[in-house]
Design a protein around this motif. Sequence first.
Motif, PDB file in Angstrom:
ATOM      1  N   ALA A 112       0.859  -1.193   0.000  1.00 48.76           N
ATOM      2  CA  ALA A 112       0.000   0.000   0.000  1.00 48.76           C
ATOM      3  C   ALA A 112       0.894   1.242   0.000  1.00 48.76           C
ATOM      4  CB  ALA A 112      -0.903  -0.012   1.220  1.00 48.76           C
ATOM      5  N   ARG A 113       0.347   2.350  -0.364  1.00 51.72           N
ATOM      6  CA  ARG A 113       1.122   3.598  -0.368  1.00 51.72           C
ATOM      7  C   ARG A 113       0.188   4.783  -0.247  1.00 51.72           C
ATOM      8  NH1 ARG A 113       0.164   6.037  -5.241  1.00 51.72           N
ATOM      9  NH2 ARG A 113      -0.167   4.707  -7.066  1.00 51.72           N
ATOM     10  N   GLU A 114       0.798   5.966  -0.077  1.00 53.55           N
ATOM     11  CA  GLU A 114       0.023   7.205  -0.133  1.00 53.55           C
ATOM     12  C   GLU A 114      -0.074   7.638  -1.595  1.00 53.55           C
ATOM     13  OE1 GLU A 114       0.845   9.926   3.239  1.00 53.55           O
ATOM     14  OE2 GLU A 114       2.471   8.537   3.675  1.00 53.55           O
ATOM     15  N   SER A 115      -0.468   8.882  -1.825  1.00 51.00           N
ATOM     16  CA  SER A 115      -0.672   9.341  -3.197  1.00 51.00           C
ATOM     17  C   SER A 115       0.605   9.312  -4.041  1.00 51.00           C
ATOM     18  CB  SER A 115      -1.242  10.759  -3.204  1.00 51.00           C
ATOM     19  OG  SER A 115      -2.600  10.712  -3.540  1.00 51.00           O
ATOM     20  N   PRO A 157       4.150   8.038  -5.528  1.00 53.81           N
ATOM     21  CA  PRO A 157       4.530   6.646  -5.831  1.00 53.81           C
ATOM     22  C   PRO A 157       5.495   5.997  -4.829  1.00 53.81           C
ATOM     23  CG  PRO A 157       5.387   8.190  -7.498  1.00 53.81           C
ATOM     24  CD  PRO A 157       4.419   8.957  -6.647  1.00 53.81           C
ATOM     25  N   THR A 213       5.724   1.489   2.667  1.00 60.19           N
ATOM     26  CA  THR A 213       6.658   1.147   3.749  1.00 60.19           C
ATOM     27  C   THR A 213       6.434  -0.298   4.214  1.00 60.19           C
ATOM     28  OG1 THR A 213       5.187   2.076   5.444  1.00 60.19           O
ATOM     29  CG2 THR A 213       6.876   3.546   4.532  1.00 60.19           C
ATOM     30  N   ILE A 261      -4.142   2.419  -0.021  1.00 61.40           N
ATOM     31  CA  ILE A 261      -4.726   2.592  -1.335  1.00 61.40           C
ATOM     32  C   ILE A 261      -6.233   2.694  -1.210  1.00 61.40           C
ATOM     33  CG2 ILE A 261      -2.946   1.225  -2.486  1.00 61.40           C
ATOM     34  CD1 ILE A 261      -5.447  -0.741  -2.961  1.00 61.40           C
ATOM     35  N   PHE A 303      -3.437  10.009  -7.060  1.00 61.34           N
ATOM     36  CA  PHE A 303      -3.028   8.633  -6.758  1.00 61.34           C
ATOM     37  C   PHE A 303      -2.599   7.913  -8.038  1.00 61.34           C
ATOM     38  CE2 PHE A 303      -3.424   4.187  -5.773  1.00 61.34           C
ATOM     39  CZ  PHE A 303      -2.982   4.107  -4.462  1.00 61.34           C
TER      40      PHE A 303
END
Lengths: 281, 281
Positions: free
Chosen positions: A156-159, A161, A165, B5, B260
Motif C-alpha cells: 500500500a502507499r500514499e498518493s 509513488p 513502507t 490505497i 493517486f
Amino acid sequence: MLKTILTLITLLTLTPCIAAESSDNWRKVSSENIVVIALPQGNVFLELAPTFAPKHVARFKQLVRDGFYDNEHFYRVIDGFVAQAGPKDGSAKDKKVPPLLIEEEIITPENWSFTLVQNKDMFAPQTGFKQGFSVGYSAKENKAWLLHCPGVIAMARESAPNTGTSHFYITIGQATRYLDRIMTIFGRVILGMEHVQAIKRTAVSEGQPEVDSAQYTQIKSVNIMADLPKEEQFTILVENTDNALYAKKITQKRLRDNPFFYKKQPPILDICQSTIKTKVM
Amino acid sequence: MLKTILTLITLLTLTPCIAAESSDNWRKVSSENIVVIALPQGNVFLELAPTFAPKHVARFKQLVRDGFYDNEHFYRVIDGFVAQAGPKDGSAKDKKVPPLLIEEEIITPENWSFTLVQNKDMFAPQTGFKQGFSVGYSAKENKAWLLHCPGVIAMARESAPNTGTSHFYITIGQATRYLDRIMTIFGRVILGMEHVQAIKRTAVSEGQPEVDSAQYTQIKSVNIMADLPKEEQFTILVENTDNALYAKKITQKRLRDNPFFYKKQPPILDICQSTIKTKVM
C-alpha cells in the motif's frame, strides 16, 4: 447423474493430450520464498516474486523475520476489493519504517520470454505467465509487470509513488487491473486463499452498523517457511508455467472443445481467470 | 497519516460533481424480488432478474416457497470459481424437478437502452448496466445477456443446454465470462457477499486431505423477503444504474482524475469490477 457445471473445471484442467505427469510439469517453490501468514481460520501461503520486486521482497522478508506483523490486524477489508494489514497508522512502529522506491514494472532483457495467454487484453498489449505469476507485457516498451489478479500481495502507499513502507494488501475480488503498473505487487497466494476470503470485512454497506475494531481479523504470526521448525515445513509445488506443455494447455483451454460449450464462445482467456494449480507434498 | 490505497475507493465512489443525493439515485428493490439465503455465518440477499430470466425466476421462487432448499448443502465449492448447492444428485427430490428451457440471453426490443460501461469488452461488443445488473449487449444481434461477474446466481445444468432444474451456483471469484450466453443467470447478491465467500470450500488442492461432507456449509433456510415476518423485513436500496447521473459517475471513474494515479492508466472499465452500491434502511 451429475447436474453440475463443475464437471467443467475437470474438463478444462485435465489435458489428456499432454504427456504424462513429469517433474517438468511442476516447480518446487523454495522455502526461502514462501511466506506463511497464520490467521485464526487457517494458514495462508504466498510465493514471493523477487524477479519483479526485489527490494519489496527483501523488505517484506526482513519485516517478517523481525516479527513486525505478528499480532497486527487486517484493518481495511472491503469485500470484492482488498484485505489490507499493517501497524496502526502514524504509530511509532509505523513511522520507523522508511519508504521504498516503487517497483511497478521491470525492463525486460533482450531474450525475455513468457507464456502468452492473451493478445490485446484491455489493460495490456499482452498477458501471460512468467515463473508462475500473471504478467502484462509490452514489446514496444520492453517492459513487463505483475497483474492485480485475485490473491496477489502488494504494498500500500500514499498518493505519491515512492511512499510504500510496510502496509500490504491482498486482492480478494475481481481483478483491480486499473492498479497495474502504479503499485508494487511482490507475491501471490499459492495456498489457503479461502482463509484470505474469510478475513472479517471492516467496511460495511451504508445503513449497516459499523464494524467494531475488536472484530478485525488478527494475524497470529507471519513466517518464512524456511524458518519454521522442520516438522512444520512441507513442500509446495506449483504448475510450471514456463514450458511448452503449459502453453499447449493454455491453447486447449481457449478452444473449449467440449459439448458443454454448445455455443461457440469468443476464443479469449482472461489471465486472471486462468488459475495455476498448486500441489502439496 | 493514511498509508492506504483504500482512500482510493472513497475517491472513486464519491462524486462531488453530481447533484446531491436524490431519490432518483437509489432504487428500492421489491421485497417480492429479494431472496434471503440464511447461512450459519449470516444472511445473503439476492435480487432476482425476471426481465432476463422470467421462467428461472418463477421456478426458483416456487422452489424457495416450497422449502426445497432448506437444509440442503453447498456441495461443490471451489475457491475463485463457484459455490454450488442443491439436493443430492439422483435422489427422488432431485429427479422430481423437471428441466427448464435455457434463458441465456434476451432479444432486445427496438428502444432498448442501457448504461454503457465499455466498448469492445473482450467477451462482448458492449457491456453496461441495466436495472442494476451487469449486461453484455450486441447491437448487431439485438441481444442482451447477464454477465458472470462475481456474486451472480445461475442455474447449473448438464452438457445439453435445456437441462437445468434446481441446482444453482453463485460465482465467487474472477468473472467466469466464458460461461456468458451459455448458462442462465437469474439474479445477483446485493448484500452479504462476505457470507458467500465464507462458505466452506469442498474442493481441495492436490495432496491435501479430502474435505469431509459433514463440513459442507448447510443452508438453514431460503425465503422470499416478502414472505418473512414483518419484523424481519427491511428495505434494500441499490444504486439506480439507469439514469444520466450514473452514466456520469461511470465517466468519472474511467478518467481516474486523482493524483493517486500518478501514471495515466488505460481509460478502461471492467464491468465486473464496477460495483453497484447497496444501502439498507
